[in-house]
Design a protein around this motif. Structure first.
Motif, PDB file in Angstrom:
ATOM      1  N   TYR A 132      39.657  46.690  40.269  1.00 19.98           N
ATOM      2  CA  TYR A 132      39.005  47.770  41.024  1.00 19.98           C
ATOM      3  C   TYR A 132      39.714  48.034  42.343  1.00 19.98           C
ATOM      4  CZ  TYR A 132      35.617  49.976  38.294  1.00 19.98           C
ATOM      5  OH  TYR A 132      35.070  50.821  37.364  1.00 19.98           O
ATOM      6  N   ILE A 133      40.772  47.247  42.616  1.00 17.80           N
ATOM      7  CA  ILE A 133      41.610  47.482  43.796  1.00 17.80           C
ATOM      8  C   ILE A 133      43.041  47.574  43.280  1.00 17.80           C
ATOM      9  CG2 ILE A 133      42.467  46.495  45.958  1.00 17.80           C
ATOM     10  CD1 ILE A 133      39.772  45.082  46.305  1.00 17.80           C
ATOM     11  N   PRO A 134      43.795  48.634  43.659  1.00 23.01           N
ATOM     12  CA  PRO A 134      45.167  48.727  43.139  1.00 23.01           C
ATOM     13  C   PRO A 134      46.028  47.610  43.721  1.00 23.01           C
ATOM     14  CG  PRO A 134      44.543  50.705  44.406  1.00 23.01           C
ATOM     15  CD  PRO A 134      43.444  49.707  44.562  1.00 23.01           C
ATOM     16  N   ASN A 135      47.023  47.030  42.942  1.00 18.91           N
ATOM     17  CA  ASN A 135      47.404  47.536  41.673  1.00 18.91           C
ATOM     18  C   ASN A 135      47.857  46.487  40.661  1.00 18.91           C
ATOM     19  OD1 ASN A 135      50.048  46.934  42.636  1.00 18.91           O
ATOM     20  ND2 ASN A 135      50.354  49.042  43.249  1.00 18.91           N
ATOM     21  N   HIS A 136      48.256  45.246  41.081  1.00 18.10           N
ATOM     22  CA  HIS A 136      48.725  44.318  40.050  1.00 18.10           C
ATOM     23  C   HIS A 136      47.633  43.973  39.054  1.00 18.10           C
ATOM     24  CE1 HIS A 136      46.829  41.551  42.900  1.00 18.10           C
ATOM     25  NE2 HIS A 136      46.692  40.742  41.884  1.00 18.10           N
ATOM     26  N   GLU A 137      46.374  44.015  39.495  1.00 11.77           N
ATOM     27  CA  GLU A 137      45.274  43.662  38.598  1.00 11.77           C
ATOM     28  C   GLU A 137      45.179  44.637  37.432  1.00 11.77           C
ATOM     29  OE1 GLU A 137      41.590  43.314  40.665  1.00 11.77           O
ATOM     30  OE2 GLU A 137      42.261  41.607  41.845  1.00 11.77           O
ATOM     31  N   HIS A 138      45.525  45.891  37.703  1.00  6.15           N
ATOM     32  CA  HIS A 138      45.471  46.888  36.623  1.00  6.15           C
ATOM     33  C   HIS A 138      46.476  46.543  35.524  1.00  6.15           C
ATOM     34  CE1 HIS A 138      43.365  49.062  39.784  1.00  6.15           C
ATOM     35  NE2 HIS A 138      42.855  49.819  38.833  1.00  6.15           N
ATOM     36  N   PHE A 139      47.658  46.100  35.935  1.00  2.86           N
ATOM     37  CA  PHE A 139      48.693  45.758  34.952  1.00  2.86           C
ATOM     38  C   PHE A 139      48.268  44.524  34.155  1.00  2.86           C
ATOM     39  CE2 PHE A 139      50.785  48.537  37.882  1.00  2.86           C
ATOM     40  CZ  PHE A 139      51.570  49.327  37.054  1.00  2.86           C
ATOM     41  N   ASN A 140      47.647  43.596  34.859  1.00  2.00           N
ATOM     42  CA  ASN A 140      47.148  42.381  34.230  1.00  2.00           C
ATOM     43  C   ASN A 140      46.071  42.717  33.187  1.00  2.00           C
ATOM     44  OD1 ASN A 140      45.541  39.972  33.912  1.00  2.00           O
ATOM     45  ND2 ASN A 140      46.689  39.111  35.618  1.00  2.00           N
ATOM     46  N   LEU A 141      45.160  43.615  33.565  1.00  2.01           N
ATOM     47  CA  LEU A 141      44.085  44.013  32.652  1.00  2.01           C
ATOM     48  C   LEU A 141      44.648  44.737  31.428  1.00  2.01           C
ATOM     49  CD1 LEU A 141      41.125  44.500  31.839  1.00  2.01           C
ATOM     50  CD2 LEU A 141      41.075  46.438  33.402  1.00  2.01           C
ATOM     51  N   LYS A 142      45.617  45.610  31.677  1.00  2.00           N
ATOM     52  CA  LYS A 142      46.197  46.364  30.558  1.00  2.00           C
ATOM     53  C   LYS A 142      46.866  45.403  29.559  1.00  2.00           C
ATOM     54  CE  LYS A 142      48.821  50.505  29.577  1.00  2.00           C
ATOM     55  NZ  LYS A 142      49.317  51.749  30.099  1.00  2.00           N
ATOM     56  N   LYS A 143      47.558  44.435  30.089  1.00  2.00           N
ATOM     57  CA  LYS A 143      48.220  43.454  29.230  1.00  2.00           C
ATOM     58  C   LYS A 143      47.170  42.667  28.421  1.00  2.00           C
ATOM     59  CE  LYS A 143      51.689  39.924  29.766  1.00  2.00           C
ATOM     60  NZ  LYS A 143      52.104  38.916  30.703  1.00  2.00           N
ATOM     61  N   ALA A 144      46.098  42.251  29.095  1.00  2.00           N
ATOM     62  CA  ALA A 144      45.039  41.493  28.402  1.00  2.00           C
ATOM     63  C   ALA A 144      44.436  42.341  27.283  1.00  2.00           C
ATOM     64  CB  ALA A 144      43.966  41.083  29.400  1.00  2.00           C
ATOM     65  N   LEU A 145      44.218  43.616  27.550  1.00  2.00           N
ATOM     66  CA  LEU A 145      43.609  44.492  26.551  1.00  2.00           C
ATOM     67  C   LEU A 145      44.515  44.651  25.332  1.00  2.00           C
ATOM     68  CD1 LEU A 145      41.362  46.462  25.689  1.00  2.00           C
ATOM     69  CD2 LEU A 145      42.565  48.267  26.920  1.00  2.00           C
ATOM     70  N   HIS A 146      45.788  44.876  25.579  1.00  2.81           N
ATOM     71  CA  HIS A 146      46.689  45.169  24.460  1.00  2.81           C
ATOM     72  C   HIS A 146      47.108  43.908  23.705  1.00  2.81           C
ATOM     73  CE1 HIS A 146      46.851  49.500  24.954  1.00  2.81           C
ATOM     74  NE2 HIS A 146      46.626  49.222  26.228  1.00  2.81           N
ATOM     75  N   SER A 147      46.774  42.749  24.237  1.00  3.12           N
ATOM     76  CA  SER A 147      47.057  41.538  23.455  1.00  3.12           C
ATOM     77  C   SER A 147      45.761  40.930  22.896  1.00  3.12           C
ATOM     78  CB  SER A 147      47.816  40.517  24.313  1.00  3.12           C
ATOM     79  OG  SER A 147      47.062  40.238  25.464  1.00  3.12           O
TER      80      SER A 147
END
Ligand SMILES: Cc1cc2nc3c(=O)[nH]c(=O)nc-3n(C[C@H](O)[C@H](O)[C@H](O)COP(=O)(O)OP(=O)(O)OC[C@H]3O[C@@H](n4cnc5c(N)ncnc54)[C@H](O)[C@@H]3O)c2cc1C
Length: 455
Positions: free
Chosen positions: A185-200
């Protein structure tokens, strides 16, 4: 050979050289190793970062939706002032539209924007640094590179995660939760981390804890849940998103979201109201709530939100008169948006505290932060011109995508006016019918907003 820095700076000043960083440095840059001088540009919080001349200077602390807008508008409205934007991130990353980006509906390039190019185009100064402290008594901001004085300060820090509400001062639990199950909910490395978790994610229980109000962008967790469920459904992943909501029901756009959960994601989303968090264990992946306990395979753990650290550092947090406890949000004059205790320090965007007994807080949205940026730029320009600023109020607009095939979104709109008693009143309209046209409008809205801040 070690250069004597004081002599060097003195020489530069003598030949009229304008030093950007630390022209007036007063402290030694000797490093801890005897005889080894620290390179000049490494900076030092105790040095002067920018010398202050006679020109009025406006410092903006935080270059997100509010701060970036304020910087650009101040250059236009107060052309004779010096405008300095301080921001820790090298590039801007947009939270709005990021839920669509999570499921690959839009490229990263649509979300990121260039601070340096914008500042050069519009003529304000962008300095990438960590802001460490704000000393209002001497009108000074302390950064990782040095200190900077201001005539007016705009604090636009967004939110902080209040993990202390869950874990007290237990750093081990806080760090484990942040790193394993980031809220993004705060930019931005967390967004990349979440996206990776979702796609794996191969399947199982995916949990989202929703913070209690007031929170950043209240409808966006429901949008995120829909986008994640759509990803599971489309890719035939056997998984379920459980929304553990602190609230007693979905708000805003109640009917629209609930229809989407039921009609589009019956087997993929479970909505649990009144799920006040009692205990979270990021190591054993368990959550205890007032509405029941569960285990999870992955989670988006959103702790409660508060005003960003800088409002705390500036001593601008309100105190609840009944409990004597910190409210967690900036105590501002509800119409002029400066701190009640300091009219040279404005707070804008998500960090703003109570503004009305009717609706309490402005929605914590990028749209409102953008409007605050414009409004406060106008207020300061008026004051610099020796005039009393007239009150301006924001508006708000939010599109929330709920379906990826076909692409459909919902919408909510807010308007504000001052009533005959002087109270700010809010009107809210929820558009509960899913529409393809809202998706087109959403991307158009985002394009116009980015243009307004960085175009
Ligand atoms: C998933 C998601 C979806 C969203 N969707 C929408 C939407 O559709 N529409 C909408 O209007 N809003 C939406 N929002 C909300 C929106 O992102 C926020 O309301 C908005 O970013 C608030 O702007 P701000 O300027 O207050 O804070 P921010 O944009 O967070 O800016 C704060 C800035 O301050 C900087 N900063 C903080 N502390 C320091 C420090 N100590 N030193 C240096 N820099 C510092 C930060 O790096 C940051 O750049 C969404 C949010 C999320 C998370």
């Amino acid at each position: 050979m070690t250069i004597n820095r004081r002599k060097f700076l003195g020489g530069a000043a003598a030949i009229g050289g304008a030093n950007l960083l630390g022209a007036c440095a007063t402290s030694s840059t000797e490093s801890l190793t005897p005889g080894v001088a620290k390179p000049f540009l490494i900076g030092n919080p105790s040095e002067v970062l920018l010398t202050k001349g006679k020109t009025p200077r406006i410092v903006i602390a935080g270059g997100g939706w509010g701060g970036s807008t304020a910087a650009k508008y101040l250059r236009k409205l107060a052309p004779n002032a010096e405008v300095v934007l301080l921001e820790r991130n090298p590039v801007f990353f947009s939270c709005p539209i990021s839920n669509k980006w999570l499921v690959n509906m839009v490229d990263t390039s649509f979300l990121i924007h260039d601070y340096l190019a914008t500042s050069q185009k519009y003529g304000y100064r962008f300095i990438q640094c960590e802001i460490m402290d704000i000393d209002r008594s001497v009108r000074k901001v302390v950064t990782s590179l040095g200190t900077i004085e201001y005539d007016f300060l705009i604090i636009a820090p967004g939110i902080r995660y209040n993990y202390e509400a869950w874990f007290g001062n237990d750093r081990t639990m806080i760090e484990a939760t942040k790193s394993k199950f980031p809220a993004a909910y705060i930019p931005n490395h967390e967004h990349f981390n979440l996206k990776k978790a979702l796609h794996s994610f191969k399947g199982g229980d995916w949990v989202m804890t929703l913070p209690p109000p007031p929170q950043r962008c209240p409808p966006s967790p429901y949008e995120r849940a829909c986008m994640i469920a759509w990803h599971f459904k489309t890719n035939k992943i056997k998984a379920k998103v459980t929304i553990l909501d602190h609230k007693d029901d979905v708000r805003p756009i109640n009917i629209g979201f609930k229809r989407a959960f039921k009609e589009l994601y019956k087997d993929y989303i479970e909505y649990v109201p009144n799920a006040h968090i009692k205990e979270i264990d990021p190591f054993n992946k368990t959550i205890k709530t007032a509405a029941g306990d569960m285990k999870f395979d992955h989670a988006v753990l959103m702790s409660p939100h508060q005003a960003g650290d800088l409002v705390w550092k500036a001593g601008g947090i309100g105190v609840n008169p009944n409990t004597g406890k910190a409210t967690g949000w900036a105590e501002v004059d509800n119409k002029m948006l400066h701190l009640k205790k300091d009219d040279r320090v404005y707070v804008i965007g998500d960090a703003v505290g109570l503004v009305s007994p009717q609706f309490l807080f402005y929605p914590k949205s990028g749209h409102i932060a953008n409007r605050h940026g414009r409004i406060v730029a106008k207020y300061i320009a008026e004051r610099l011109a020796g005039r009393n600023p007239e009150v301006s109020l924001p508006d708000n607009l939010c599109y929330m995508m709920v379906n990826g095939s076909p692409k459909e979104a919902l919408n909510v709109q807010f308007d504000y006016k001052i009533n005959e008693k002087g109270i700010i009143e809010q009107t809210q309209i929820d558009y509960n019918d899913r529409k393809a046209s809202f998706v087109a409008e959403n991307f158009k809205w985002a394009g116009l907003m980015y243009e307004d801040m960085f175009g």
